[in-house]
Motif scaffolding. Structure first.
Motif, PDB file in Angstrom:
ATOM      1  N   ASP A  64       0.832  -1.201   0.000  1.00 46.48           N
ATOM      2  CA  ASP A  64       0.000   0.000   0.000  1.00 46.48           C
ATOM      3  C   ASP A  64       0.866   1.250   0.000  1.00 46.48           C
ATOM      4  O   ASP A  64       0.471   2.286  -0.536  1.00 46.48           O
ATOM      5  CB  ASP A  64      -0.896   0.018   1.252  1.00 46.48           C
ATOM      6  CG  ASP A  64      -1.852  -1.157   1.285  1.00 46.48           C
ATOM      7  OD1 ASP A  64      -2.480  -1.444   0.241  1.00 46.48           O
ATOM      8  OD2 ASP A  64      -1.974  -1.794   2.348  1.00 46.48           O
ATOM      9  N   ARG A  65       2.041   1.127   0.630  1.00 42.18           N
ATOM     10  CA  ARG A  65       2.969   2.249   0.676  1.00 42.18           C
ATOM     11  C   ARG A  65       4.373   1.728   0.883  1.00 42.18           C
ATOM     12  O   ARG A  65       4.567   0.556   1.226  1.00 42.18           O
ATOM     13  CB  ARG A  65       2.597   3.253   1.762  1.00 42.18           C
ATOM     14  CG  ARG A  65       2.763   2.765   3.175  1.00 42.18           C
ATOM     15  CD  ARG A  65       2.365   3.833   4.207  1.00 42.18           C
ATOM     16  NE  ARG A  65       2.399   3.320   5.563  1.00 42.18           N
ATOM     17  CZ  ARG A  65       3.435   3.465   6.402  1.00 42.18           C
ATOM     18  NH1 ARG A  65       4.518   4.106   6.014  1.00 42.18           N
ATOM     19  NH2 ARG A  65       3.364   2.981   7.625  1.00 42.18           N
ATOM     20  N   ALA A  86       8.251   3.072  -7.182  1.00 45.83           N
ATOM     21  CA  ALA A  86       7.079   3.178  -6.321  1.00 45.83           C
ATOM     22  C   ALA A  86       6.259   4.418  -6.667  1.00 45.83           C
ATOM     23  O   ALA A  86       5.025   4.350  -6.768  1.00 45.83           O
ATOM     24  CB  ALA A  86       7.510   3.222  -4.858  1.00 45.83           C
ATOM     25  N   LYS A  91       2.485   4.763  -5.477  1.00 49.69           N
ATOM     26  CA  LYS A  91       2.595   4.358  -4.074  1.00 49.69           C
ATOM     27  C   LYS A  91       3.128   5.522  -3.247  1.00 49.69           C
ATOM     28  O   LYS A  91       4.115   6.160  -3.625  1.00 49.69           O
ATOM     29  CB  LYS A  91       3.564   3.174  -3.921  1.00 49.69           C
ATOM     30  CG  LYS A  91       3.256   1.973  -4.787  1.00 49.69           C
ATOM     31  CD  LYS A  91       2.037   1.225  -4.333  1.00 49.69           C
ATOM     32  CE  LYS A  91       1.793   0.028  -5.255  1.00 49.69           C
ATOM     33  NZ  LYS A  91       0.744  -0.834  -4.764  1.00 49.69           N
TER      34      LYS A  91
END
Length: 99
Positions: A64-65, A86, A91
């Motif tokens: 998710d991150r 990312a 992200k």
């Protein structure tokens, strides 16, 4: 904790193994699923490094991150590439230390 825990991918230099482990532990106790860089002891061939690097990008895909573990603000070339990947994937990226 919600039905599905947050998934966080840790990124950072292998030289910060202790800090990566501490972040993993702290996030795990906070109820987060942690995807961490693979720990590799000893010499690594270029082919093995390519496999590990590609696998870590897939971990970013699942997260998710991203949390960059960067004591003293250090971000090396591989981590810089992971951050760019990312961000391109949308992200959120945060850092343990100011960059």
């Amino acid at each position: 904790m919600t039905d599905r825990p947050e998934i966080v991918c840790l990124c950072g230099s292998a030289r910060f193994v202790d800090e990566l482990r501490a972040a993993n532990r702290d996030l795990t106790f906070a109820g987060v699923i942690v995807l961490a860089p693979g720990e590799v002891d000893g010499p690594v061939t270029p082919e093995q490094k390519a496999v590990v690097d590609a696998l870590h990008l897939r971990k970013i895909d699942l997260a998710d991150r991203v949390l960059v573990v960067n004591p003293g603000g250090y971000v090396g070339d591989s981590t810089r590439r992971e951050i760019a990947y990312a961000r391109a994937a949308g992200k959120p990226v945060s850092f343990t230390d100011p960059v």
